[in-house]
Scaffold this active site. Structure first.
Site, PDB file in Angstrom:
ATOM      1  N   HIS A  38      -4.087  -5.372   0.999  1.00 13.16           N
ATOM      2  CA  HIS A  38      -5.705  -5.890   1.156  1.00 13.16           C
ATOM      3  C   HIS A  38      -6.236  -4.866   2.108  1.00 13.16           C
ATOM      4  O   HIS A  38      -5.918  -3.756   2.576  1.00 13.16           O
ATOM      5  CB  HIS A  38      -5.488  -7.246   1.479  1.00 13.16           C
ATOM      6  CG  HIS A  38      -4.993  -7.745   2.628  1.00 13.16           C
ATOM      7  ND1 HIS A  38      -4.970  -6.976   4.208  1.00 13.16           N
ATOM      8  CD2 HIS A  38      -3.839  -8.316   3.302  1.00 13.16           C
ATOM      9  CE1 HIS A  38      -4.413  -7.287   5.473  1.00 13.16           C
ATOM     10  NE2 HIS A  38      -3.113  -7.885   4.235  1.00 13.16           N
ATOM     11  N   HIS A  41      -4.929  -4.081   5.196  1.00 13.22           N
ATOM     12  CA  HIS A  41      -4.200  -2.720   5.382  1.00 13.22           C
ATOM     13  C   HIS A  41      -4.648  -1.410   5.410  1.00 13.22           C
ATOM     14  O   HIS A  41      -4.841  -0.175   5.808  1.00 13.22           O
ATOM     15  CB  HIS A  41      -3.046  -2.433   4.401  1.00 13.22           C
ATOM     16  CG  HIS A  41      -2.460  -4.070   4.107  1.00 13.22           C
ATOM     17  ND1 HIS A  41      -2.472  -4.837   3.195  1.00 13.22           N
ATOM     18  CD2 HIS A  41      -0.987  -4.475   4.891  1.00 13.22           C
ATOM     19  CE1 HIS A  41      -1.465  -5.762   3.627  1.00 13.22           C
ATOM     20  NE2 HIS A  41      -0.836  -5.578   4.054  1.00 13.22           N
TER      21      HIS A  41
HETATM   22  P1  AMP Z   1       1.906  -6.772   6.384  1.00 11.67           P
HETATM   23  O1  AMP Z   1       2.427  -5.663   4.562  1.00 11.67           O
HETATM   24  O2  AMP Z   1       1.708  -8.012   6.213  1.00 11.67           O
HETATM   25  O3  AMP Z   1       3.176  -6.869   7.099  1.00 11.67           O
HETATM   26  O4  AMP Z   1       1.756  -5.800   7.037  1.00 11.67           O
HETATM   27  C1  AMP Z   1       1.455  -4.624   7.364  1.00 11.67           C
HETATM   28  C2  AMP Z   1       0.224  -3.999   8.704  1.00 11.67           C
HETATM   29  O5  AMP Z   1      -1.324  -4.452   8.329  1.00 11.67           O
HETATM   30  C3  AMP Z   1       0.536  -5.559  10.101  1.00 11.67           C
HETATM   31  O6  AMP Z   1       0.746  -4.367  10.918  1.00 11.67           O
HETATM   32  C4  AMP Z   1       0.014  -6.279   9.679  1.00 11.67           C
HETATM   33  O7  AMP Z   1      -0.353  -6.685  10.791  1.00 11.67           O
HETATM   34  C5  AMP Z   1      -1.340  -5.469   9.367  1.00 11.67           C
HETATM   35  N1  AMP Z   1      -2.454  -6.463   8.623  1.00 11.67           N
HETATM   36  C6  AMP Z   1      -2.585  -7.529   8.088  1.00 11.67           C
HETATM   37  N2  AMP Z   1      -3.169  -8.561   8.056  1.00 11.67           N
HETATM   38  C7  AMP Z   1      -4.084  -7.953   8.288  1.00 11.67           C
HETATM   39  C8  AMP Z   1      -5.912  -7.395   9.008  1.00 11.67           C
HETATM   40  N3  AMP Z   1      -6.271  -8.419   8.183  1.00 11.67           N
HETATM   41  N4  AMP Z   1      -6.611  -6.640   8.938  1.00 11.67           N
HETATM   42  C9  AMP Z   1      -5.841  -6.369  10.033  1.00 11.67           C
HETATM   43  N5  AMP Z   1      -5.015  -5.426   9.622  1.00 11.67           N
HETATM   44  C10 AMP Z   1      -3.840  -5.966   9.420  1.00 11.67           C
END
Ligand code: AMP
Length: 283
Positions: A38, A41
């Site tokens: 999203h 990311h």
């Molecule tokens: P995930 O795919 O949920 O493991 O997240 C991958 C990376 O994206 C991690 O470093 C998360 O902290 C970051 N992330 C997830 N959601 C958000 C968001 N809403 N804003 C900024 N970074 C995010």
């Protein structure tokens, strides 16, 4: 039709690309994700770009960080759509390994951490989560050998865990962070938001709004615990079952009762129906 960003599935192919870029004098940024990408990311891709000429995004749903009753099998897997988003964000490469590439037969190592990984927050409810995260992130950092790696403040305890991990294991990649991207109503963007029913999606911003209100009250000098109680009550009234909604010292995650022990970070996890949401906010 948009051309997709190149994707590799093996560590060997990832390393070959990185070596070629490095030979050209280019700096490399790494953005580890579990996919279902999203705008949050993509903001990490953009942030990585500030420090690196080449940005690698990893897409790997890491079984080691899911507990036995968690959503590993139903976690959204949307690689074709992810690749289109990465193309529009001008990422240079997607590394999407299979589970067997990351954890081949005979794999026997797990990174266990104390410090921020044992703060009685996420770790209380997901006792094996951070060792799974630390293990996979240590592997990804070793595999890519990037100059910088970007992590979101959205997973605030995880960010502190990864900073500690990199320091403790002398990993040369610099760990950088970027702020949480939110929907217009305040809900933190998350791959898990797709699990919410229409009614739950409407109720979901209540978690962040209550935390914002608590931060405002604490900042105005009100007693921390009573501000948290008010927030817990309104989050509960919105239909959430709270795992925790707490105020901690922002760097150590130590418990905090007075403003001057800060900087303060509010951290919360709460369940709306079957979906567990987490959020955090600086006071
Ligand atoms: P995930 O795919 O949920 O493991 O997240 C991958 C990376 O994206 C991690 O470093 C998360 O902290 C970051 N992330 C997830 N959601 C958000 C968001 N809403 N804003 C900024 N970074 C995010």
């Amino acid at each position: 039709m948009t051309a997709n960003v190149p994707v590799v599935h093996t560590i060997e192919a990832l390393r070959a690309r990185v070596v070629a870029w490095r030979a050209n004098g280019e700096r490399i940024g790494l953005v580890p994700t579990m996919g279902a990408l999203h705008a949050g990311h993509l903001s990490l891709v953009e942030a990585a770009r500030r420090d690196a000429q080449r940005v690698v995004v990893t897409v790997f749903v890491n079984p080691a960080q899911f507990g036995p009753s968690e959503d590993f099998t139903k976690y959204p897997r949307t690689l074709p759509a992810d690749l289109e988003k990465l193309e529009s964000a001008a990422a240079d490469l997607c590394f999407a390994p299979a589970v067997e590439e990351m954890y081949p037969h005979g794999f026997a190592t797990r990174v266990e951490m104390d410090g921020p990984a044992r703060a009685d927050l996420e770790d209380r409810f997901r006792p094996t989560h951070f060792s799974g995260v630390a293990t996979v992130v240590a592997k990804l950092l070793n595999q890519a050998g990037a100059d910088v790696a970007l992590f979101g403040e959205k997973d605030y305890q995880q960010l502190l865990v990864i900073r500690r991990l990199a320091r403790d294991l002398d990993i040369a990649t610099r760990i950088l962070s970027a702020p949480t991207l939110r929907e217009t109503d305040g809900l933190a963007m998350s791959s898990r938001n797709v699990y919410l029913s229409a009614a739950e999606r409407q109720a979901a911003p209540a978690l962040f709004l209550a935390m914002q209100e608590a931060a405002r009250r604490i900042d105005a000098g009100e007693a921390i615990e009573s501000c948290l109680e008010i927030a817990r009550k309104s989050v509960g009234e919105a239909g959430f079952v709270i795992d925790y909604l707490d105020a901690r010292q922002a760097e150590t995650l130590a418990r905090i009762t007075r403003r001057r022990e800060g900087p303060i970070r509010l951290l919360a996890a709460a369940r709306l129906g079957a979906t567990r949401l987490i959020d955090n906010l600086a006071v």
